[in-house]
Write an enzyme that holds these catalytic residues in place. Structure first.
Site, PDB file in Angstrom:
ATOM      1  CE1 TYR A 282      21.632 -36.678  -4.637  1.00  0.00           C
ATOM      2  CE2 TYR A 282      22.692 -34.775  -5.644  1.00  0.00           C
ATOM      3  CZ  TYR A 282      22.729 -35.835  -4.755  1.00  0.00           C
ATOM      4  OH  TYR A 282      23.848 -36.033  -3.999  1.00  0.00           O
TER       5      TYR A 282
ATOM      6  CE  LYS B 136      24.443 -38.536  -6.986  1.00  0.00           C
ATOM      7  NZ  LYS B 136      25.405 -37.588  -7.577  1.00  0.00           N
TER       8      LYS B 136
END
Length: 303
Positions: free
Chosen positions: A134, A159
């Site tokens: 992330y 992400k």
């Protein structure tokens, strides 16, 4: 690795009045996500207040989600914090039967690019659990560093919660030059607002916090994006998402607290938020209810 297709759901973590985890309410919420058509569950991540949870609580949420899901969709779990905590979290996710882990940013400190890469490598450890990295907060990757993630065993995706489209476009192009299978996700709060821009650079997957309280709106937007129904997208943006974001931006932490409040307004047992997050005021709740009502009215007018 199980496919991560469709609309991805990030369940809230319900709390009791004493701010203890309410597993019965969580189980009900997981079933509601599945009944609404979620393609996968990401448990105890940003929307699920990962930063406020103890490891034992994360484990109990994973266990409950797996029991309720019963293999119907993949169940991923959040991991992160300092290097040792992230490594332990990913190991616990593997032993708990998760389908994968979302690696949240390092805690508190920043490091150079090679240090960030080594943080991911250390966190993943020697296991075989799929991991999505992330990008947000202290974890900001240059294109060459993101491409180097391809050489880290078990890292299967990236992400983005930063929102720098130019940087992400460079990252996607650099990674795609080596791999067509690496997964990319839009991880911005209220991702629908940026979904068209992300889709244009090859990042079509996204997670929807709105799925926690208005899955009917979230799925209609998702279909319209896939089918390029621009008129529908514009109607839902102006009739619901943009007013929601305007309210969300009033108070730090409302990317979670406002979603929990919306879930309560629609009859879910979500409870409040743990500090330092704060629940909306009565006046903000009144406005939130009007935003939801207008969003549902907009949806009805489309069908």
């Amino acid at each position: 690795m199980a496919e991560l297709n469709g609309l991805l759901a990030f369940p809230l973590t319900p709390f009791t009045e004493d701010l203890e985890v309410n597993l019965d309410a969580f189980a009900d919420q997981v079933e509601e996500h599945l009944a609404a058509g979620a393609g996968a569950l990401f448990v105890a991540c940003g929307t699920g207040e990962f930063s406020a949870l103890a490891p034992a609580e994360v484990a109990s949420l994973l266990r409950t989600a797996r029991e309720v899901a019963g293999g119907r969709v993949p169940v991923w779990i959040g991991a992160g914090g300092g290097a040792a905590s992230a490594r332990a979290g990913i190991a616990a996710a593997a032993s708990g039967g998760a389908d994968g882990a979302l690696l949240l940013p390092p805690y508190l400190v920043n490091g150079p690019q090679h240090g960030l890469l080594e943080h991911v490598r250390y966190s993943v450890g020697g296991g075989d659990l799929p991991v999505i990295v992330y990008q947000r907060g202290a974890a900001v990757f240059r294109p060459e560093t993101a491409a180097a993630l391809l050489d880290v065993p078990n890292v299967v995706g990236f992400k983005d919660g930063l929102g720098d489209i130019e940087l992400l476009s460079k990252i996607v192009a650099t990674v795609r030059a080596r791999s067509s299978e690496f997964l990319f996700f839009n991880g911005l709060p209220t991702a629908e607002v940026s979904a068209r821009a992300y889709s244009a650079i090859g990042v079509a997957r996204y997670s929807s916090a709105v799925h926690c309280f208005a899955p009917e709106i979230a799925h209609r937007f998702f279909r319209a994006l896939a089918d390029r129904e621009d008129a529908v997208l514009d109607a839902l943006l102006t009739g619901f998402y943009l007013p929601l974001v305007a309210l969300r931006d009033e108070t730090p932490g409302f990317a979670v607290a406002l979603v929990k409040a919306a879930a309560r307004l629609r009859g879910r047992k979500a409870g409040g938020v743990r500090p330092p997050l704060a629940d909306p005021t009565a006046e903000q709740l009144d406005r939130l209810e009007r935003v939801i009502d207008e969003g549902l009215r907009t949806l009805r007018n489309l069908t």
